[in-house]
Design an enzyme around this catalytic site. Structure first.
Site, mmCIF file in Angstrom:
data_model
loop_
_atom_site.group_PDB
_atom_site.id
_atom_site.type_symbol
_atom_site.label_atom_id
_atom_site.label_comp_id
_atom_site.label_asym_id
_atom_site.label_seq_id
_atom_site.Cartn_x
_atom_site.Cartn_y
_atom_site.Cartn_z
ATOM 1 N N TYR A 12 -45.271 -18.030 79.806
ATOM 2 C CA TYR A 12 -45.377 -17.145 78.609
ATOM 3 C C TYR A 12 -45.054 -15.509 79.178
ATOM 4 O O TYR A 12 -44.088 -14.526 78.547
ATOM 5 C CB TYR A 12 -46.500 -17.249 78.010
ATOM 6 C CG TYR A 12 -47.008 -16.260 76.843
ATOM 7 C CD1 TYR A 12 -46.241 -15.766 75.801
ATOM 8 C CD2 TYR A 12 -48.208 -15.677 76.825
ATOM 9 C CE1 TYR A 12 -46.337 -14.833 74.909
ATOM 10 C CE2 TYR A 12 -48.600 -14.864 75.937
ATOM 11 C CZ TYR A 12 -47.774 -14.338 75.002
ATOM 12 O OH TYR A 12 -48.162 -13.723 73.959
ATOM 13 N N ASP A 59 -43.964 -25.800 93.914
ATOM 14 C CA ASP A 59 -45.365 -26.022 93.757
ATOM 15 C C ASP A 59 -46.044 -24.920 94.668
ATOM 16 O O ASP A 59 -45.887 -25.324 95.823
ATOM 17 C CB ASP A 59 -45.884 -27.102 93.925
ATOM 18 C CG ASP A 59 -47.096 -27.156 93.492
ATOM 19 O OD1 ASP A 59 -48.162 -26.121 93.604
ATOM 20 O OD2 ASP A 59 -47.863 -28.172 93.087
ATOM 21 N N LEU A 60 -46.676 -23.887 94.430
ATOM 22 C CA LEU A 60 -47.196 -22.916 95.589
ATOM 23 C C LEU A 60 -47.963 -23.577 96.302
ATOM 24 O O LEU A 60 -48.557 -23.150 97.609
ATOM 25 C CB LEU A 60 -47.859 -21.711 94.979
ATOM 26 C CG LEU A 60 -46.830 -20.729 94.084
ATOM 27 C CD1 LEU A 60 -47.669 -19.483 93.719
ATOM 28 C CD2 LEU A 60 -45.709 -20.291 94.521
ATOM 29 N N SER A 126 -56.679 -10.097 85.202
ATOM 30 C CA SER A 126 -57.226 -10.297 84.049
ATOM 31 C C SER A 126 -58.447 -9.566 83.661
ATOM 32 O O SER A 126 -59.477 -9.167 84.570
ATOM 33 C CB SER A 126 -57.688 -11.651 83.887
ATOM 34 O OG SER A 126 -58.442 -11.837 82.753
ATOM 35 N N THR A 128 -60.938 -10.261 82.539
ATOM 36 C CA THR A 128 -61.984 -11.344 82.815
ATOM 37 C C THR A 128 -62.955 -10.797 83.858
ATOM 38 O O THR A 128 -63.825 -11.181 83.982
ATOM 39 C CB THR A 128 -61.641 -12.957 83.061
ATOM 40 O OG1 THR A 128 -62.471 -13.827 82.873
ATOM 41 C CG2 THR A 128 -60.946 -13.178 84.283
ATOM 42 N N TYR A 150 -62.249 -20.028 86.455
ATOM 43 C CA TYR A 150 -61.180 -19.148 86.261
ATOM 44 C C TYR A 150 -61.191 -17.759 86.650
ATOM 45 O O TYR A 150 -60.496 -17.094 87.385
ATOM 46 C CB TYR A 150 -60.702 -19.255 84.686
ATOM 47 C CG TYR A 150 -59.550 -18.390 84.511
ATOM 48 C CD1 TYR A 150 -58.362 -18.396 85.161
ATOM 49 C CD2 TYR A 150 -60.027 -17.062 83.741
ATOM 50 C CE1 TYR A 150 -57.421 -17.320 84.664
ATOM 51 C CE2 TYR A 150 -59.067 -16.183 83.257
ATOM 52 C CZ TYR A 150 -57.780 -16.134 83.875
ATOM 53 O OH TYR A 150 -56.996 -15.266 83.662
ATOM 54 N N LYS A 154 -59.442 -15.167 89.893
ATOM 55 C CA LYS A 154 -58.727 -14.090 89.722
ATOM 56 C C LYS A 154 -59.571 -12.823 90.601
ATOM 57 O O LYS A 154 -58.836 -12.159 91.312
ATOM 58 C CB LYS A 154 -58.872 -13.630 88.119
ATOM 59 C CG LYS A 154 -57.788 -14.491 87.442
ATOM 60 C CD LYS A 154 -56.347 -14.048 87.569
ATOM 61 C CE LYS A 154 -55.550 -14.913 86.956
ATOM 62 N NZ LYS A 154 -54.008 -14.517 87.207
ATOM 63 N N ASN A 179 -55.763 -8.835 76.397
ATOM 64 C CA ASN A 179 -55.603 -10.140 75.594
ATOM 65 C C ASN A 179 -54.078 -10.244 74.818
ATOM 66 O O ASN A 179 -53.711 -9.557 73.943
ATOM 67 C CB ASN A 179 -56.511 -10.385 74.361
ATOM 68 C CG ASN A 179 -57.946 -11.027 74.774
ATOM 69 O OD1 ASN A 179 -58.657 -9.957 75.381
ATOM 70 N ND2 ASN A 179 -58.366 -11.772 74.343
ATOM 71 N N ASN A 198 -56.840 -19.998 72.646
ATOM 72 C CA ASN A 198 -56.878 -18.503 72.606
ATOM 73 C C ASN A 198 -56.734 -18.414 70.933
ATOM 74 O O ASN A 198 -56.034 -19.142 70.411
ATOM 75 C CB ASN A 198 -55.866 -17.818 73.280
ATOM 76 C CG ASN A 198 -56.195 -17.876 74.805
ATOM 77 O OD1 ASN A 198 -55.505 -18.218 75.461
ATOM 78 N ND2 ASN A 198 -57.222 -17.315 75.182
ATOM 79 N N ARG A 230 -61.777 -7.761 70.713
ATOM 80 C CA ARG A 230 -61.163 -7.738 71.776
ATOM 81 C C ARG A 230 -59.928 -6.779 71.898
ATOM 82 O O ARG A 230 -59.496 -6.333 70.596
ATOM 83 C CB ARG A 230 -60.280 -9.172 72.015
ATOM 84 C CG ARG A 230 -61.411 -10.358 72.364
ATOM 85 C CD ARG A 230 -61.924 -10.126 73.567
ATOM 86 N NE ARG A 230 -62.842 -11.293 74.004
ATOM 87 C CZ ARG A 230 -63.945 -11.404 73.365
ATOM 88 N NH1 ARG A 230 -64.517 -10.429 72.798
ATOM 89 N NH2 ARG A 230 -64.903 -12.568 73.862
HETATM 90 N N1 UFG Z 1 -62.008 -17.138 68.940
HETATM 91 C C1 UFG Z 1 -62.423 -17.956 67.740
HETATM 92 N N2 UFG Z 1 -61.830 -19.036 67.473
HETATM 93 C C2 UFG Z 1 -60.887 -19.597 68.266
HETATM 94 C C3 UFG Z 1 -60.353 -18.822 69.625
HETATM 95 C C4 UFG Z 1 -61.104 -17.683 69.990
HETATM 96 O O1 UFG Z 1 -63.260 -17.510 66.991
HETATM 97 O O2 UFG Z 1 -60.547 -20.845 68.164
HETATM 98 C C5 UFG Z 1 -62.288 -15.948 69.348
HETATM 99 C C6 UFG Z 1 -63.343 -15.664 70.479
HETATM 100 O O3 UFG Z 1 -64.767 -16.017 70.415
HETATM 101 C C7 UFG Z 1 -63.298 -14.245 71.114
HETATM 102 C C8 UFG Z 1 -61.832 -13.927 70.471
HETATM 103 O O4 UFG Z 1 -61.445 -14.847 69.414
HETATM 104 O O5 UFG Z 1 -64.067 -13.636 70.261
HETATM 105 C C9 UFG Z 1 -60.712 -14.080 71.591
HETATM 106 O O6 UFG Z 1 -60.757 -15.208 71.999
HETATM 107 P P1 UFG Z 1 -59.470 -15.766 72.985
HETATM 108 O O7 UFG Z 1 -59.952 -17.185 73.580
HETATM 109 O O8 UFG Z 1 -58.313 -15.514 72.561
HETATM 110 O O9 UFG Z 1 -59.705 -14.794 74.395
HETATM 111 P P2 UFG Z 1 -60.968 -14.428 75.248
HETATM 112 O O10 UFG Z 1 -61.037 -12.932 75.057
HETATM 113 O O11 UFG Z 1 -61.828 -15.286 75.123
HETATM 114 O O12 UFG Z 1 -60.356 -14.687 76.825
HETATM 115 C C10 UFG Z 1 -58.649 -14.185 77.225
HETATM 116 C C11 UFG Z 1 -58.111 -15.139 78.077
HETATM 117 C C12 UFG Z 1 -58.740 -15.150 79.363
HETATM 118 C C13 UFG Z 1 -59.108 -14.059 79.988
HETATM 119 C C14 UFG Z 1 -59.964 -13.080 79.083
HETATM 120 C C15 UFG Z 1 -59.943 -11.479 79.399
HETATM 121 O O13 UFG Z 1 -58.267 -16.143 77.273
HETATM 122 O O14 UFG Z 1 -58.097 -16.009 80.054
HETATM 123 O O15 UFG Z 1 -59.270 -12.862 77.783
HETATM 124 O O16 UFG Z 1 -60.660 -10.749 78.638
HETATM 125 F F1 UFG Z 1 -59.703 -13.841 81.260
#
Ligand code: UFG
Length: 337
Positions: A12, A59-60, A126, A128, A150, A154, A179, A198, A230
């Site tokens: 992506y 494949d790395l 990230s 993260t 994960y 990183k 994000n 996500n 976020r």
């Molecule tokens: N959320 C929901 N419902 C869903 C999915 C997410 O309410 O179905 C909420 C989560 O609780 C969070 C927000 O939406 O508050 C964002 O969630 P994401 O899963 O989209 O993203 P995250 O912030 O949890 O994580 C992302 C990436 C990670 C990365 C991180 C870095 O998935 O790989 O950002 O901050 F490490």
């Protein structure tokens, strides 16, 4: 100018970055094992740029395959290393798979770069790595801490790279993404998850009627509306940060780390409302329990990227959501349709 190797080149973020790099005149070599991506994405990047891209199925984890690629492409002078597994929940269930894929893959890449004398690398890190920060916005000098395998990979990949850079005189730029969301404004490339973990891809699929409703993970967080906050960043802005990072490597050596975000936080409800506005009908949602490992709020301070990289986000929430919706509407089955 030499060629740029793009690991995870069909993914992506890589697809959007490849478009920007080709526009700037870079010559790319893509490597991907297609465990989570599609050849169709690469074909469409070719269509958008009018340039067919060199693509290797590699494949790395297999160092011989990687050596063979470098042998056949002796003009590689820099690498953008995107390739990694990235689903937090899956990493908790299958930690060994995550360590093997992300760490072994990176070690192999760094080893072959060293053998071939390639000394420049841009790394996909990230936000993260900040864990649950004590204050926001987070700056690059904040303490790092992983909360899941994960995130641990990183952090380890960053650390290994910094040690290698020091020992071998490499020039490295580490980009810590917040994000990433949205899609190319053509609607031809975008995020195509098998099952969306996500928020935004999930909301898109609900808006399109593919799924029934969004489950909001908690409305009792310590945030203005009780839902998680976020720093969403448009993937095209993110792609452009990689162009800037490559440019900087030509003039500035050593290791640099940059936050790549907008510096603004939006809540889950704000994202759902924005999506409802853009798609023209309410996106159904329901409040559910908190997701394990989640945090209330994280957004970044992008000042350093602006000052040192000459990069800042230009696209706002409207563009993020509108482009995500366009991609979803035009490609209801992603790259398979
Ligand atoms: N959320 C929901 N419902 C869903 C999915 C997410 O309410 O179905 C909420 C989560 O609780 C969070 C927000 O939406 O508050 C964002 O969630 P994401 O899963 O989209 O993203 P995250 O912030 O949890 O994580 C992302 C990436 C990670 C990365 C991180 C870095 O998935 O790989 O950002 O901050 F490490």
């Amino acid at each position: 100018m030499g060629k740029i190797l793009i690991t995870g080149g069909a993914g992506y973020i890589a697809s959007h970055t490849n478009v920007e790099l080709v526009k700037e005149g870079y010559d790319l070599i893509l490597a991907d094992n297609f465990c989570n991506s599609s050849r169709e994405a690469v074909r469409r990047v070719g269509e958008l740029t009018g340039k067919e891209l060199s693509l290797y199925e590699v494949d790395l984890k297999n160092i011989e395959e990687l050596r063979a690629l470098f042998d056949r492409e002796p003009d590689i002078t820099a690498v953008i290393h995107f390739a990694a597994l990235k689903a937090v929940g899956e990493s908790v269930a299958k930690p060994l798979m995550y360590y093997e894929n992300n760490i072994t893959g990176s070690l192999n890449l760094y080893r072959v770069m060293d053998e071939k004398g390639v000394k420049q690398l841009v790394f996909s890190s990230s936000a993260t790595v900040y864990g649950d920060p004590a204050t926001v916005p987070v700056r690059e000098d904040f303490p790092v801490h992983a909360t899941n395998p994960y995130g641990q990979t990183k952090l380890m990949m960053e650390q290994i790279l910094m040690d290698a850079a020091k020992a071998r005189g490499w020039d490295v730029t580490i980009l810590r993404y917040f994000n990433p969301v949205g899609a190319h404004d053509s609607g031809r490339i975008g995020e195509d998850p098998e099952y969306p973990n996500n928020l935004l891809p999930f909301v898109s699929q609900v808006a399109a009627g593919i799924r029934e409703k969004v489950m909001v993970f908690g409305n009792d967080w310590d945030t203005p509306d009780g839902t998680g906050v976020r720093d969403y960043i448009h993937v095209v802005d993110l792609a452009k940060a990689h162009v800037k990072a490559l440019e900087r490597l030509k003039v500035k050596g050593g290791v640099s780390i940059f936050n790549i975000g907008t510096g603004k936080g939006y809540s889950v409800l704000e994202m759902i409302e924005a999506f409802s506005r853009i798609c023209g009908h309410p996106v159904p949602y329901e409040f559910g329990p908190r997701r394990s490992g989640d945090i209330a709020t994280v957004y970044g301070d992008p000042t350093l990227a602006k000052r040192e990289l000459g990069w800042e986000a230009e696209l706002g929430l409207e563009e993020m959501v509108a482009s995500a919706w366009k991609w979803q509407s035009l490609n209801p089955k992603g790259y398979r349709g």
